[in-house]
Write an enzyme that holds these catalytic residues in place. Structure first.
Site, PDB file in Angstrom:
ATOM      1  CB  VAL A   1      -0.927   0.030   1.232  1.00  0.00           C
ATOM      2  CG1 VAL A   1      -1.730   1.323   1.280  1.00  0.00           C
ATOM      3  CG2 VAL A   1      -1.860  -1.181   1.235  1.00  0.00           C
TER       4      VAL A   1
ATOM      5  NE  ARG B   1      -1.798   2.077  10.977  1.00  0.00           N
ATOM      6  CZ  ARG B   1      -0.776   1.315  10.571  1.00  0.00           C
ATOM      7  NH1 ARG B   1      -0.846   0.709   9.396  1.00  0.00           N
ATOM      8  NH2 ARG B   1       0.298   1.168  11.313  1.00  0.00           N
ATOM      9  NE  ARG B   2      -5.884   7.558   3.252  1.00  0.00           N
ATOM     10  CZ  ARG B   2      -5.714   8.532   2.349  1.00  0.00           C
ATOM     11  NH1 ARG B   2      -6.261   8.397   1.141  1.00  0.00           N
ATOM     12  NH2 ARG B   2      -5.000   9.603   2.626  1.00  0.00           N
ATOM     13  N   GLY B   3      -7.809   0.815   5.194  1.00  0.00           N
ATOM     14  CA  GLY B   3      -8.461  -0.438   4.878  1.00  0.00           C
ATOM     15  C   GLY B   3      -8.135  -0.997   3.509  1.00  0.00           C
TER      16      GLY B   3
ATOM     17  CG  LEU C   1      -2.863  -5.193   3.713  1.00  0.00           C
ATOM     18  CD1 LEU C   1      -2.059  -5.507   2.468  1.00  0.00           C
ATOM     19  CD2 LEU C   1      -1.948  -5.139   4.933  1.00  0.00           C
TER      20      LEU C   1
ATOM     21  CE1 TYR D   1       0.420  -9.859   4.152  1.00  0.00           C
ATOM     22  CE2 TYR D   1       2.517  -9.836   5.290  1.00  0.00           C
ATOM     23  CZ  TYR D   1       1.714  -9.403   4.255  1.00  0.00           C
ATOM     24  OH  TYR D   1       2.197  -8.507   3.335  1.00  0.00           O
TER      25      TYR D   1
ATOM     26  CG  PHE E   1       6.056 -17.211  -4.177  1.00  0.00           C
ATOM     27  CD1 PHE E   1       4.968 -16.400  -3.888  1.00  0.00           C
ATOM     28  CD2 PHE E   1       6.275 -18.327  -3.384  1.00  0.00           C
ATOM     29  CE1 PHE E   1       4.112 -16.688  -2.846  1.00  0.00           C
ATOM     30  CE2 PHE E   1       5.419 -18.637  -2.330  1.00  0.00           C
ATOM     31  CZ  PHE E   1       4.341 -17.817  -2.063  1.00  0.00           C
TER      32      PHE E   1
END
Length: 357
Positions: free
Chosen positions: A29, A35-37, A39, A68, A357
């Protein structure tokens, strides 16, 4: 303002089957839009699309540990390595079968022989992802990125007595000298073997290369003896800082769990929490006499409660349910359920992913 790259891959699981998975790469991002959603939206879209395509799981290599886990991913393999002091090691342990022959090979032959050899070898070790054609081109210098330089490795193949190729090793040597004495480091960049004899023969060669003072083995789970050990194993110290390698996210629980094999005649009911809904629910895992499994939704009492990430950590055999329970990442609802899960998911060889990868 972000990127998400999805690769169609497959993953070797315990028992030798290959599971279709989504390989997540180039996920980023723009800093000014954090911090805006973004991802979360990219990940949700990518995982939902994978489910629609019938991919049973997703895999990635995590650059930042905290990111993650909240998307249901967990470390499934470890990455380490080791360095052999060639002189002090005494070479390969004497008396081992290193029959067959070695010959140097060209990049064109590597691209021809490598894919089938790798696919055969990885069925004996859970955690390896497929190598697409472009991956072999990059490994052999045929597809370089702009500005990238190609340091061509030495590549040898091993042939058995019938002339069949059973192994391949690629390595570079830095040519270093210290105080007018050869002090070179040989670095193994790839090692594939489908038989024990091939692996030992390849290591026998690596430990005998002139001017080599130390050999750096390929990344693998440290703390385990090499398949072809030197005469004095104490001279094969593991890398000091092993790290998480492949991260796994289960998307289709019946497909993912039934793809692998288990000890026969066991059953365990799992209560799995998954806010994204992919594997949420209570599931009965039953294993047959041949090691196959049946996974069905179950409305009865569960023996072990855990979330999607914790179950992903168990799937390839790289983690233990009892350790997760001790860390508060799994909860025994029936006494002995964690030990039963340890038995179910345990593998004879720890999972290993040789590629990024």
């Amino acid at each position: 303002m972000g990127t998400f790259r999805g690769l169609a891959l497959d993953l070797s699981v315990p028992g030798g089957a290959l599971l279709p998975v989504l390989g997540v790469s180039s996920l980023a991002v723009v800093p000014a839009h954090r911090r805006r959603g973004i991802l979360s939206a990219l990940m949700a879209h990518g995982l939902n699309a994978a489910v629609e395509r019938g991919e049973a799981a997703a895999v990635l290599h995590s650059a930042e540990y905290p990111v993650y886990g909240r998307y249901g991913f967990a470390p499934a393999t470890r990455h380490g390595g080791f360095t052999v002091d060639v002189t002090a090691s005494g070479g390969l342990r004497p008396g081992l079968d290193i029959s067959g022959s070695l010959r140097e090979t060209a990049p064109e032959e590597v691209r021809r022989l490598g894919p089938a050899l790798f696919d055969e070898a990885r069925r004996n070790r859970a955690g390896a992802v497929s190598r697409p054609e472009w991956s072999w081109r990059r490994r052999t210098g045929a597809a370089l990125l702009p500005g990238e330089e190609w340091d061509a490795p030495t590549v040898l193949v091993h042939q058995d007595g019938a002339g069949q190729v059973r192994g391949l090793v690629a390595y570079t040597v830095d040519g270093k000298w210290s105080d007018r004495v050869p002090d070179a480091t040989l670095t193994v960049t790839d090692l594939i073997a489908t038989t024990a004899q091939a692996r030992r023969a390849l290591w026998a060669h690596l430990l005998s290369v002139d001017w080599g003072a130390q050999d750096r083995g390929p990344g693998r789970r440290p703390g385990r003896p090499a398949a072809a050990p030197p005469a004095r194993p104490a001279r094969r110290p593991p890398a000091p800082h092993p790290a998480d390698c492949l991260w796994l996210r289960l998307l289709d629980l019946p497909a993912a769990l039934t793809a692998r094999t288990y000890p026969p005649g066991l059953r365990l009911t799992l209560r799995v929490a998954d806010p994204a809904g992919h594997v949420d629910g209570t599931w009965l895992l039953r294993t047959g006499a041949d090691g196959s499994a049946e996974v069905t939704p179950d409305g009865g009492p569960a023996g072990l409660a855990l979330d999607a990430a914790a179950l992903a950590a168990l799937h390839l055999g790289g983690e233990q349910a009892s350790r997760l329970a001790a860390a508060g990442l799994a909860t025994e609802l029936t006494p002995g359920a964690a030990r039963l899960a340890d038995t179910l998911f345990r593998t004879s060889a720890e999972p290993w992913c040789p590629d990024h990868f």
